[in-house]
Structure formats: structure tokens, C-alpha cells
Design a protein around this motif. Structure first.
Motif, PDB file in Angstrom:
ATOM      1  N   CYS A   1       0.961  -1.092  -0.310  1.00  0.00           N
ATOM      2  CA  CYS A   1       0.124   0.024  -0.016  1.00  0.00           C
ATOM      3  C   CYS A   1       0.824   1.344  -0.139  1.00  0.00           C
ATOM      4  N   ALA A   2       0.472   2.313  -0.563  1.00  0.00           N
ATOM      5  CA  ALA A   2       1.256   3.385  -0.734  1.00  0.00           C
ATOM      6  C   ALA A   2       0.733   4.315   0.377  1.00  0.00           C
ATOM      7  N   ASN A   3       1.448   5.544   0.705  1.00  0.00           N
ATOM      8  CA  ASN A   3       1.243   6.432   1.739  1.00  0.00           C
ATOM      9  C   ASN A   3       0.337   5.972   3.015  1.00  0.00           C
ATOM     10  N   ALA A   4       0.748   4.868   3.602  1.00  0.00           N
ATOM     11  CA  ALA A   4       0.281   4.488   4.649  1.00  0.00           C
ATOM     12  C   ALA A   4       0.344   5.571   6.009  1.00  0.00           C
ATOM     13  N   ILE A   5      -0.624   5.609   6.591  1.00  0.00           N
ATOM     14  CA  ILE A   5      -0.795   6.935   7.631  1.00  0.00           C
ATOM     15  C   ILE A   5      -1.356   6.101   8.795  1.00  0.00           C
ATOM     16  N   TRP A   6      -0.538   6.064  10.003  1.00  0.00           N
ATOM     17  CA  TRP A   6      -1.383   5.567  11.163  1.00  0.00           C
ATOM     18  C   TRP A   6      -2.175   6.624  11.681  1.00  0.00           C
ATOM     19  N   ARG A   7      -3.258   6.254  11.894  1.00  0.00           N
ATOM     20  CA  ARG A   7      -4.178   7.108  12.339  1.00  0.00           C
ATOM     21  C   ARG A   7      -4.509   6.731  14.153  1.00  0.00           C
ATOM     22  N   SER A   8      -4.674   5.432  14.799  1.00  0.00           N
ATOM     23  CA  SER A   8      -4.821   5.242  16.000  1.00  0.00           C
ATOM     24  C   SER A   8      -4.063   4.023  16.232  1.00  0.00           C
ATOM     25  N   SER A   9      -4.305   3.521  17.583  1.00  0.00           N
ATOM     26  CA  SER A   9      -3.853   2.259  17.855  1.00  0.00           C
ATOM     27  C   SER A   9      -4.682   0.933  17.370  1.00  0.00           C
ATOM     28  N   SER A  10      -5.877   1.397  16.551  1.00  0.00           N
ATOM     29  CA  SER A  10      -6.708   0.647  15.820  1.00  0.00           C
ATOM     30  C   SER A  10      -7.034   0.755  14.459  1.00  0.00           C
ATOM     31  N   ALA A  11      -6.237   1.731  13.774  1.00  0.00           N
ATOM     32  CA  ALA A  11      -6.696   2.143  12.655  1.00  0.00           C
ATOM     33  C   ALA A  11      -5.502   2.670  11.676  1.00  0.00           C
ATOM     34  N   ILE A  12      -5.420   2.136  10.408  1.00  0.00           N
ATOM     35  CA  ILE A  12      -4.269   2.686   9.631  1.00  0.00           C
ATOM     36  C   ILE A  12      -4.863   2.890   8.110  1.00  0.00           C
ATOM     37  N   ARG A  13      -4.604   3.824   7.416  1.00  0.00           N
ATOM     38  CA  ARG A  13      -5.396   4.237   6.280  1.00  0.00           C
ATOM     39  C   ARG A  13      -4.006   4.257   5.267  1.00  0.00           C
ATOM     40  N   CYS A  14      -4.331   3.411   4.029  1.00  0.00           N
ATOM     41  CA  CYS A  14      -3.320   3.643   2.918  1.00  0.00           C
ATOM     42  C   CYS A  14      -4.168   3.273   1.754  1.00  0.00           C
ATOM     43  N   ARG A  15      -3.197   3.140   0.459  1.00  0.00           N
ATOM     44  CA  ARG A  15      -3.838   3.371  -0.944  1.00  0.00           C
ATOM     45  C   ARG A  15      -3.356   2.218  -1.450  1.00  0.00           C
ATOM     46  N   VAL A  16      -4.178   1.140  -1.805  1.00  0.00           N
ATOM     47  CA  VAL A  16      -3.865   0.009  -2.407  1.00  0.00           C
ATOM     48  C   VAL A  16      -3.680   0.132  -3.934  1.00  0.00           C
ATOM     49  N   PRO A  17      -2.609  -0.622  -4.320  1.00  0.00           N
ATOM     50  CA  PRO A  17      -2.404  -0.508  -5.840  1.00  0.00           C
ATOM     51  C   PRO A  17      -3.678  -1.383  -6.625  1.00  0.00           C
ATOM     52  N   PRO A  18      -3.808  -1.059  -7.986  1.00  0.00           N
ATOM     53  CA  PRO A  18      -4.698  -2.011  -8.436  1.00  0.00           C
ATOM     54  C   PRO A  18      -4.509  -3.487  -8.424  1.00  0.00           C
ATOM     55  N   GLY A  19      -5.530  -4.250  -8.714  1.00  0.00           N
ATOM     56  CA  GLY A  19      -5.481  -5.597  -8.572  1.00  0.00           C
ATOM     57  C   GLY A  19      -6.750  -6.366  -8.192  1.00  0.00           C
ATOM     58  N   ARG A  20      -6.755  -7.753  -8.466  1.00  0.00           N
ATOM     59  CA  ARG A  20      -7.996  -8.520  -8.507  1.00  0.00           C
ATOM     60  C   ARG A  20      -7.956  -9.591  -7.436  1.00  0.00           C
ATOM     61  N   GLY A  21      -8.884 -10.102  -6.916  1.00  0.00           N
ATOM     62  CA  GLY A  21      -9.202 -10.974  -5.952  1.00  0.00           C
ATOM     63  C   GLY A  21     -10.104 -10.836  -4.906  1.00  0.00           C
ATOM     64  N   ILE A  22     -10.266 -11.782  -4.193  1.00  0.00           N
ATOM     65  CA  ILE A  22     -11.278 -11.716  -2.926  1.00  0.00           C
ATOM     66  C   ILE A  22     -10.704 -12.485  -1.853  1.00  0.00           C
ATOM     67  N   PHE A  23     -11.073 -11.951  -0.555  1.00  0.00           N
ATOM     68  CA  PHE A  23     -10.530 -12.467   0.820  1.00  0.00           C
ATOM     69  C   PHE A  23      -9.026 -12.455   0.521  1.00  0.00           C
ATOM     70  N   LEU A  24      -8.561 -11.314  -0.003  1.00  0.00           N
ATOM     71  CA  LEU A  24      -6.936 -11.253   0.248  1.00  0.00           C
ATOM     72  C   LEU A  24      -6.528 -11.174   1.595  1.00  0.00           C
ATOM     73  N   ASP A  25      -5.371 -11.773   1.921  1.00  0.00           N
ATOM     74  CA  ASP A  25      -4.760 -11.537   3.314  1.00  0.00           C
ATOM     75  C   ASP A  25      -4.174 -10.319   3.344  1.00  0.00           C
ATOM     76  N   VAL A  26      -4.169  -9.603   4.487  1.00  0.00           N
ATOM     77  CA  VAL A  26      -3.632  -8.240   4.609  1.00  0.00           C
ATOM     78  C   VAL A  26      -2.317  -8.378   5.881  1.00  0.00           C
ATOM     79  N   SER A  27      -1.286  -8.077   5.342  1.00  0.00           N
ATOM     80  CA  SER A  27      -0.128  -8.270   6.253  1.00  0.00           C
ATOM     81  C   SER A  27       0.311  -6.687   6.709  1.00  0.00           C
ATOM     82  N   LEU A  28       0.418  -6.589   7.892  1.00  0.00           N
ATOM     83  CA  LEU A  28       0.800  -5.247   8.540  1.00  0.00           C
ATOM     84  C   LEU A  28       1.885  -5.346   9.266  1.00  0.00           C
ATOM     85  N   GLU A  29       2.760  -4.451   9.091  1.00  0.00           N
ATOM     86  CA  GLU A  29       3.949  -4.229   9.961  1.00  0.00           C
ATOM     87  C   GLU A  29       4.253  -2.834  10.509  1.00  0.00           C
TER      88      GLU A  29
END
Length: 221
Positions: free
Chosen positions: A182-210
């Protein structure tokens, strides 16, 4: 004097078959104690991490030259296992783990010589983040995420309780088996992060967060 480690090494002078120990009490020589000056990361998971690199000075000329039981890197009161000598200025160790939200000192013991408190650094243990949900943020109902990407918000817990601990370049969010970042990931709180995902396809994709280097999760969102 050859490079080395340890203290109280006997110094003997031999002249024509006579050595100083016969004439007077032997003198001793002590190498400088180890110094910790850097860590590959200073915030790590409470569950442990396999590769913390400790940098500094006076770590010895080789691992073979150091007695195993006298070569210890500790994070707090717990010794790393295993510990691998890299050079006189670098050691790699596997951090066992520690209580969440605690700060521990990183120390090095080489041939009986331990770092002094002023020559040690802090390491903070935190809980690994846990992703529980992902929401689209783009306002347009017909926004084409497949071809354009778009804003998402990642929800969960243990995303850090303060923005001061989050790296300046922000958290790292990856989506899908290919790990699209994801581009431009921004920490918003201890329970929320906002970012811009690149174009792509698929459903139920895993999300990895570091959140911090080495502190990540792989959760289905």
C-alpha cells in the motif's frame, strides 16, 4: 598486542631463559570491554524475533576464539538463543521475547567482560498487531479498485499506542499473496491505519501489517 578479549591476561617477559614471573609478581593486561552502539531495530515483538543485529565495539576476533559460555547477548534478563558472532563490531542474536510494553537493556558479555550500563541500549517489547477488518474509503460507489486502486482503512488492535513509536516512513501494509505494498500508509490510531492499495484483483486477500521492523502479522481480513 594481538587483538583479543577478556581480562587479567598474564604478561611475562622472557630474556635469555629468564622470565619476569621469576623475579617479581606477574602483571596482567585487560582488553577494553564490549560496547553496544546500535541495534537493527529498537522496537520488537513480545513473542520474540529471530534476527536482531547488535553493533558496537570489542566483540572479539572470531567466534572460535571466544568461549561459548562466555559469549552472551541479553535483552533484559533473558539471553538470546542462538547468538552468532559476525565481526568485532557486529553480533546477530535471536530475541526470545519479553513482557509487552516493557523496556529492556541490551547487554553483551564477552570472555567475562560485560558492557557497562552507559554502553548499552534500550529495546522495547510490544504486542504484534492483529488485523480484524478492512474497509473501502473511496467515496464513489462505482470506484474501480481493480484498475485504479484506492484508499482503504485497516482496523484491528495493537497498532501502537503512540505515533511517536511508528517509523517516520509510516507502517507497512501489504495485500494479497504477492505482497503488493500500500502507498502512503498513515497511522491513525492504535486500531486504524489508512493507505492506498495498488490496482489488482481477487477476493478474501490476506492483509499483512508491519508497524515496526520485525513486528508484523499475517491475518485474513
Amino acid at each position: 598486542v594481538q587483538p583479543g578479549t577478556g581480562g587479567n591476561h598474564l604478561v611475562v617477559v622472557d630474556v635469555d631463559g629468564q622470565n619476569s614471573s621469576m623475579a617479581e609478581p606477574s602483571r596482567s593486561f585487560t582488553y577494553n570491554s564490549p560496547v553496544v552502539s546500535g541495534l537493527s531495530f529498537t522496537v520488537g515483538p513480545s513473542t520474540g524475533h529471530p534476527s536482531l543485529v547488535v553493533t558496537g565495539l570489542n566483540f572479539g576476533v572470531s567466534q572460535d576464539a571466544i568461549q561459548t559460555d562466555k559469549f552472551v547477548v541479553s535483552v533484559g534478563d533473558t539471553a538470546c538463543a542462538p547468538t552468532t558472532w559476525i565481526s568485532d563490531s557486529a553480533i546477530q542474536c535471536a530475541v526470545v521475547g519479553g513482557a509487552p510494553n516493557t523496556v529492556a537493556r541490551v547487554s553483551v558479555l564477552i570472555d567475562g567482560q560485560r558492557t557497562t550500563p552507559m554502553d548499552e541500549l534500550n529495546f522495547t517489547f510490544v504486542l504484534p498487531p492483529n488485523v480484524t477488518a478492512v474497509q473501502r474509503i473511496e467515496p464513489q460507489a462505482n470506484h474501480d479498485y481493480a484498475n485504479e486502486g484506492g484508499l482503504i482503512e485497516v482496523y484491528g488492535r495493537d497498532f501502537s499506542n503512540t505515533s511517536k513509536l511508528v517509523p517516520a516512513d509510516g507502517p507497512l501494509v501489504k495485500v494479497g499473496p504477492a505482497g503488493s505494498v500500500c502507498a502512503n500508509a498513515i497511522w491513525r490510531s492504535s486500531s486504524a491505519i489508512r493507505c492506498r492499495v495498488p490496482p489488482g484483483r481477487g477476493i478474501f486477500l490476506d492483509v499483512s501489517l508491519e508497524i515496526y521492523r520485525g513486528v508484523d502479522t499475517q491475518a485474513r481480513a
